[in-house]
Design a protein around this motif. Structure first.
Motif, PDB file in Angstrom:
ATOM      1  N   ARG A 118      -3.435  11.320 -20.142  1.00 57.13           N
ATOM      2  CA  ARG A 118      -4.558  10.432 -19.825  1.00 57.13           C
ATOM      3  C   ARG A 118      -4.900   9.560 -21.023  1.00 57.13           C
ATOM      4  O   ARG A 118      -5.140   8.349 -20.876  1.00 57.13           O
ATOM      5  N   ALA A 119      -4.875  10.150 -22.217  1.00 60.59           N
ATOM      6  CA  ALA A 119      -5.182   9.379 -23.426  1.00 60.59           C
ATOM      7  C   ALA A 119      -4.115   8.319 -23.677  1.00 60.59           C
ATOM      8  O   ALA A 119      -4.428   7.174 -24.051  1.00 60.59           O
ATOM      9  N   GLU A 120      -2.834   8.691 -23.470  1.00 59.27           N
ATOM     10  CA  GLU A 120      -1.757   7.714 -23.663  1.00 59.27           C
ATOM     11  C   GLU A 120      -1.872   6.569 -22.665  1.00 59.27           C
ATOM     12  O   GLU A 120      -1.695   5.396 -23.031  1.00 59.27           O
ATOM     13  N   GLN A 124      -2.523   2.592 -23.564  1.00 66.46           N
ATOM     14  CA  GLN A 124      -1.542   1.564 -23.203  1.00 66.46           C
ATOM     15  C   GLN A 124      -2.075   0.584 -22.171  1.00 66.46           C
ATOM     16  O   GLN A 124      -1.571  -0.523 -22.054  1.00 66.46           O
ATOM     17  N   LEU A 125      -3.060   1.016 -21.396  1.00 64.73           N
ATOM     18  CA  LEU A 125      -3.617   0.149 -20.345  1.00 64.73           C
ATOM     19  C   LEU A 125      -5.082  -0.160 -20.649  1.00 64.73           C
ATOM     20  O   LEU A 125      -5.955  -0.053 -19.782  1.00 64.73           O
ATOM     21  N   ALA A 126      -5.332  -0.510 -21.885  1.00 65.51           N
ATOM     22  CA  ALA A 126      -6.708  -0.817 -22.274  1.00 65.51           C
ATOM     23  C   ALA A 126      -7.249  -1.973 -21.426  1.00 65.51           C
ATOM     24  O   ALA A 126      -6.591  -2.991 -21.236  1.00 65.51           O
ATOM     25  N   GLY A 127      -8.437  -1.782 -20.901  1.00 66.57           N
ATOM     26  CA  GLY A 127      -9.061  -2.808 -20.076  1.00 66.57           C
ATOM     27  C   GLY A 127      -8.722  -2.708 -18.611  1.00 66.57           C
ATOM     28  O   GLY A 127      -9.242  -3.480 -17.797  1.00 66.57           O
ATOM     29  N   ALA A 128      -7.845  -1.790 -18.238  1.00 64.53           N
ATOM     30  CA  ALA A 128      -7.475  -1.639 -16.825  1.00 64.53           C
ATOM     31  C   ALA A 128      -8.615  -0.978 -16.058  1.00 64.53           C
ATOM     32  O   ALA A 128      -9.445  -0.253 -16.610  1.00 64.53           O
ATOM     33  N   GLY A 129      -8.654  -1.241 -14.766  1.00 63.04           N
ATOM     34  CA  GLY A 129      -9.682  -0.664 -13.914  1.00 63.04           C
ATOM     35  C   GLY A 129      -9.442   0.825 -13.678  1.00 63.04           C
ATOM     36  O   GLY A 129      -8.363   1.356 -13.960  1.00 63.04           O
ATOM     37  N   THR A 130     -10.451   1.469 -13.094  1.00 65.25           N
ATOM     38  CA  THR A 130     -10.365   2.910 -12.856  1.00 65.25           C
ATOM     39  C   THR A 130      -9.228   3.255 -11.896  1.00 65.25           C
ATOM     40  O   THR A 130      -8.472   4.199 -12.119  1.00 65.25           O
ATOM     41  N   ALA A 131      -9.079   2.476 -10.831  1.00 67.07           N
ATOM     42  CA  ALA A 131      -8.039   2.741  -9.840  1.00 67.07           C
ATOM     43  C   ALA A 131      -6.649   2.578 -10.456  1.00 67.07           C
ATOM     44  O   ALA A 131      -5.751   3.396 -10.233  1.00 67.07           O
ATOM     45  N   GLU A 132      -6.482   1.495 -11.255  1.00 65.54           N
ATOM     46  CA  GLU A 132      -5.177   1.260 -11.889  1.00 65.54           C
ATOM     47  C   GLU A 132      -4.855   2.363 -12.883  1.00 65.54           C
ATOM     48  O   GLU A 132      -3.718   2.854 -12.951  1.00 65.54           O
ATOM     49  N   LEU A 133      -5.876   2.773 -13.649  1.00 67.65           N
ATOM     50  CA  LEU A 133      -5.671   3.830 -14.633  1.00 67.65           C
ATOM     51  C   LEU A 133      -5.340   5.155 -13.957  1.00 67.65           C
ATOM     52  O   LEU A 133      -4.451   5.891 -14.402  1.00 67.65           O
ATOM     53  N   GLN A 134      -6.019   5.435 -12.831  1.00 65.55           N
ATOM     54  CA  GLN A 134      -5.752   6.688 -12.119  1.00 65.55           C
ATOM     55  C   GLN A 134      -4.335   6.697 -11.534  1.00 65.55           C
ATOM     56  O   GLN A 134      -3.645   7.709 -11.577  1.00 65.55           O
ATOM     57  N   ALA A 135      -3.909   5.545 -10.995  1.00 66.65           N
ATOM     58  CA  ALA A 135      -2.567   5.446 -10.432  1.00 66.65           C
ATOM     59  C   ALA A 135      -1.512   5.649 -11.520  1.00 66.65           C
ATOM     60  O   ALA A 135      -0.504   6.343 -11.321  1.00 66.65           O
ATOM     61  N   ALA A 136      -1.743   5.038 -12.697  1.00 70.70           N
ATOM     62  CA  ALA A 136      -0.801   5.192 -13.798  1.00 70.70           C
ATOM     63  C   ALA A 136      -0.755   6.649 -14.269  1.00 70.70           C
ATOM     64  O   ALA A 136       0.313   7.184 -14.586  1.00 70.70           O
ATOM     65  N   LEU A 137      -1.935   7.271 -14.304  1.00 64.91           N
ATOM     66  CA  LEU A 137      -1.993   8.669 -14.722  1.00 64.91           C
ATOM     67  C   LEU A 137      -1.200   9.562 -13.771  1.00 64.91           C
ATOM     68  O   LEU A 137      -0.411  10.408 -14.208  1.00 64.91           O
ATOM     69  N   GLU A 138      -1.386   9.377 -12.461  1.00 64.30           N
ATOM     70  CA  GLU A 138      -0.677  10.198 -11.481  1.00 64.30           C
ATOM     71  C   GLU A 138       0.827   9.967 -11.561  1.00 64.30           C
ATOM     72  O   GLU A 138       1.618  10.909 -11.439  1.00 64.30           O
ATOM     73  N   GLN A 139       1.224   8.718 -11.770  1.00 61.04           N
ATOM     74  CA  GLN A 139       2.650   8.422 -11.876  1.00 61.04           C
ATOM     75  C   GLN A 139       3.264   9.097 -13.094  1.00 61.04           C
ATOM     76  O   GLN A 139       4.357   9.682 -13.024  1.00 61.04           O
ATOM     77  N   ARG A 140       2.561   9.061 -14.211  1.00 60.30           N
ATOM     78  CA  ARG A 140       3.078   9.682 -15.427  1.00 60.30           C
ATOM     79  C   ARG A 140       3.095  11.206 -15.290  1.00 60.30           C
ATOM     80  O   ARG A 140       4.008  11.863 -15.817  1.00 60.30           O
ATOM     81  N   LEU A 141       2.098  11.745 -14.622  1.00 61.75           N
ATOM     82  CA  LEU A 141       2.092  13.190 -14.407  1.00 61.75           C
ATOM     83  C   LEU A 141       3.271  13.625 -13.549  1.00 61.75           C
ATOM     84  O   LEU A 141       3.912  14.642 -13.826  1.00 61.75           O
ATOM     85  N   ARG A 142       3.551  12.849 -12.489  1.00 65.22           N
ATOM     86  CA  ARG A 142       4.703  13.184 -11.644  1.00 65.22           C
ATOM     87  C   ARG A 142       5.991  13.102 -12.442  1.00 65.22           C
ATOM     88  O   ARG A 142       6.879  13.950 -12.304  1.00 65.22           O
ATOM     89  N   ARG A 143       6.089  12.078 -13.308  1.00 63.45           N
ATOM     90  CA  ARG A 143       7.277  11.928 -14.138  1.00 63.45           C
ATOM     91  C   ARG A 143       7.409  13.118 -15.106  1.00 63.45           C
ATOM     92  O   ARG A 143       8.495  13.638 -15.320  1.00 63.45           O
TER      93      ARG A 143
END
Length: 264
Positions: A118-120, A124-143
């Protein structure tokens, strides 16, 4: 069994006779297994009853269990390890009744990994919205999960190779030991040359034992009768006593119709 299966008496009544026999056998085996983990084995039936109560509560009660036999065999009576500790059952230590420390460690590791990812993502996505950040987090977790699963599979494969190598090494060692045993068994007698005598046939073995006993007997007589400061007397008495002893043995063998080796 009345204690262990008490919480599922409603399910028990819905079983056929054959199914009841199978469930009873499975319950007895589980009670025996649990008893081996506990300081007080007599508590095993109650421990199994508590498990069945918890599982039944998870299912919403016995009225919601459509297949009592399958539920009991596959879910109710079965230990569910939440980690690699064999004493863990749904995060509870079977032997102590307390929380499983291994599970706590696994959960803490997962939380730490999630916090790091989540911190990474946030960095890397500074300024991104909550939905975008959550989607990126879930994608990275799956990876991350996929990568960890691949690593676990690699470790498992390596462990399997090591285990197979160990089994092969044990088999080779046993084979060498068997060859050595067969070699010793097939060795000729070192005394008379008799083949397949494991190095020493019984008659030669008895003869050697006789020689040893004669020497011990002669030494005892010499120690009692001879002047130990007089070497000549010791040598003379030793020779005389040994000759007399062997003559006595030979006479006894002759009288009994045997030979010296078999009279050892």
């Amino acid at each position: 069994m009345r204690v262990a299966l008490g919480p599922v008496s409603g399910l028990w009544e819905r079983l056929s006779g054959w199914q009841q026999d199978q469930v009873e056998a499975a319950a007895k085996a589980e009670v025996k297994r649990l008893a081996g983990m506990l300081m007080q084995p007599a508590a095993a039936p109650r421990l199994l009853a508590d498990r069945l109560s918890d599982r039944l509560e998870e299912s919403g009660g016995d009225a919601l269990v459509e297949s009592p036999y399958a539920w009991l065999i596959r879910r109710g009576l079965v230990q569910r390890q939440a980690c690699s500790d064999g004493r863990c059952d749904d995060g509870i230590r079977l032997d102590t009744g307390g929380d499983c420390l291994s599970c706590a460690s696994v959960i803490a590791d997962r939380r730490a990994v999630r916090a790091r990812i989540r911190a990474e993502a946030a960095a890397q996505l500074a300024g991104a919205g909550t939905a975008e950040l959550q989607a990126a987090l879930e994608q990275r977790l799956r990876r991350h999960i996929v990568v960890e699963a691949d690593r676990a599979q690699v470790r498992h494969d390596r462990a399997a190779v090591v285990a197979e190598e160990r089994r092969a090494a044990v088999a080779r060692r046993r084979e060498r030991e068997e060859v050595a045993v067969r070699g010793r068994q097939s060795a000729p007698c070192t005394g008379c040359g008799l083949p397949e005598a494991a190095g020493l046939c019984p008659p030669c073995s008895y003869a050697r034992r006789t020689d040893l006993l004669v020497r011990e007997a002669v030494d005892l007589v010499v120690a009692v009768r001879a002047d130990l400061d007089d070497p000549e007397q010791i040598a003379e008495l030793t020779a005389h006593c040994e000759a007399d002893t062997r003559a006595l043995i030979a006479e006894e063998c002759r009288r009994r119709g045997g030979d010296e080796a078999w009279m050892a």
